[in-house]
Scaffold this active site. Structure first.
Site, short mmCIF file in Angstrom:
data_model
loop_
_atom_site.label_atom_id
_atom_site.label_comp_id
_atom_site.label_asym_id
_atom_site.label_seq_id
_atom_site.Cartn_x
_atom_site.Cartn_y
_atom_site.Cartn_z
N LEU A 90 0.83 -1.21 0.00
CA LEU A 90 0.00 0.00 0.00
C LEU A 90 0.86 1.26 0.00
O LEU A 90 0.58 2.22 0.70
CB LEU A 90 -0.96 0.01 1.20
CG LEU A 90 -1.99 -1.12 1.24
CD1 LEU A 90 -2.82 -1.04 2.52
CD2 LEU A 90 -2.90 -1.08 0.02
N CYS A 91 1.93 1.24 -0.80
CA CYS A 91 2.79 2.42 -0.89
C CYS A 91 3.15 2.70 -2.35
O CYS A 91 4.30 2.99 -2.67
CB CYS A 91 4.04 2.27 -0.03
SG CYS A 91 4.90 0.69 -0.19
N GLY A 92 2.14 2.60 -3.20
CA GLY A 92 2.33 2.94 -4.60
C GLY A 92 3.36 2.05 -5.27
O GLY A 92 3.42 0.84 -5.06
#
Length: 289
Positions: A90-92
């Site tokens: 969930l960090c691109g």
């Protein structure tokens, strides 16, 4: 067309998702400040350390007594790739970009007939390249339980790498991590740490005479230099991860808001259509009487 109940449930679901992404954005913003401060505070020391080491290395270059960490093994047949990513997603594109750089390097080396060994730090990097390069894995460092990276963590990784080098398992070691610039920009970086390489500098340390010899000092400092570079990479990665997560969660929150607006409009239109149909049925029934 979905019925009103389905639309209502979907709107409620997206609203719940938006609350989660907003909370994650705020948490990432708080963690980013600490991680960014730590990364920026470490840079001057790392730069100065490398400048001094560069001066010493320039003096000792070509000497038959130069440490093996500086002169190398005399071969570049076996490469160790230390792929450093996050333990969470969930960090691109943060994890994917580092894994992509490492994958391209590995494929380039294999195409040139070199032997590739991969040491992963962080679960996400391991998962990203396991399918294509799983047979080249030689180890994994799990930092899941580490809340805030410290120098001791870097020393553990450096000790593992140096132990493998002393055992003759590889000739060249390269770190893969993301260098932090700002919230939106993190640069995937490949840094060779063994044999040690230093940028040319006109550092004042080259004007001094050292006791004992440059070779003796380098033999003591080069292992510390590997640990310092690993620690710097961990700090840069930590800041990059939080910056990328903050940006990704901000985008997700905005997208959720736009989806809620569209679903709300669709819900209102569907409800209006239902009400209109009911009125038509009532009027038609009254006219039939």
């Amino acid at each position: 067309m979905p019925n009103l109940k389905d639309l209502k449930n979907r709107i409620a679901s997206v609203k719940s998702t938006r609350k989660i992404t907003k909370a994650m954005q705020m948490v990432a913003a708080a963690k980013l400040r600490r991680a960014q401060d730590a990364a920026e505070a470490a840079r001057p020391y790392a730069e100065r350390f490398n400048a001094v080491m560069g001066g010493l290395a320039a003096s000792a270059a070509g000497s038959p007594s130069a440490p093996k960490l500086l002169s190398g093994t005399g071969s570049d047949q076996t490469h160790l790739l230390v792929v450093m990513t996050a333990e969470r997603g969930l960090c691109g594109g943060f994890n994917g970009n580092i894994a992509k750089l490492a994958r391209l390097k590995a494929q380039e080396l294999l195409a040139a007939g070199k032997t590739v060994k991969i040491l992963t730090v962080g679960k996400k990097g391991r998962d990203a390249i396991k399918r294509e390069l799983g047979e080249h894995f030689v180890g994994h460092v799990d930092l899941t339980e580490v809340k805030r990276v410290g120098y001791a963590d870097a020393q553990g990784i450096a000790k593992d790498v140096l132990g493998r080098f002393d055992a003759g398992e590889f000739d060249v070691a390269t770190l893969f991590f993301a260098r932090f610039e700002n919230v939106v920009t993190q640069h995937p970086t490949a840094l060779q740490v063994i044999p040690a390489t230093f940028e040319e500098t006109e550092d004042e340390s080259t004007l001094y005479d050292y006791e004992p010899s440059e070779e003796a000092i380098l033999a003591d400092l080069l292992p510390r230099g590997v640990a310092t570079q690993v620690f710097t990479a961990l700090l840069e990665n930590a800041a990059s991860e939080q910056g990328a997560r903050m940006s990704a969660m901000d985008n997700a929150t905005r997208n959720a808001g736009e989806m809620i607006d569209k679903l709300t409009i669709e819900f209102n239109r569907s409800r209006q259509a239902v009400i209109t149909n009911e009125l038509i049925e009532i009027i038609s029934g009254a006219e039939a009487l």
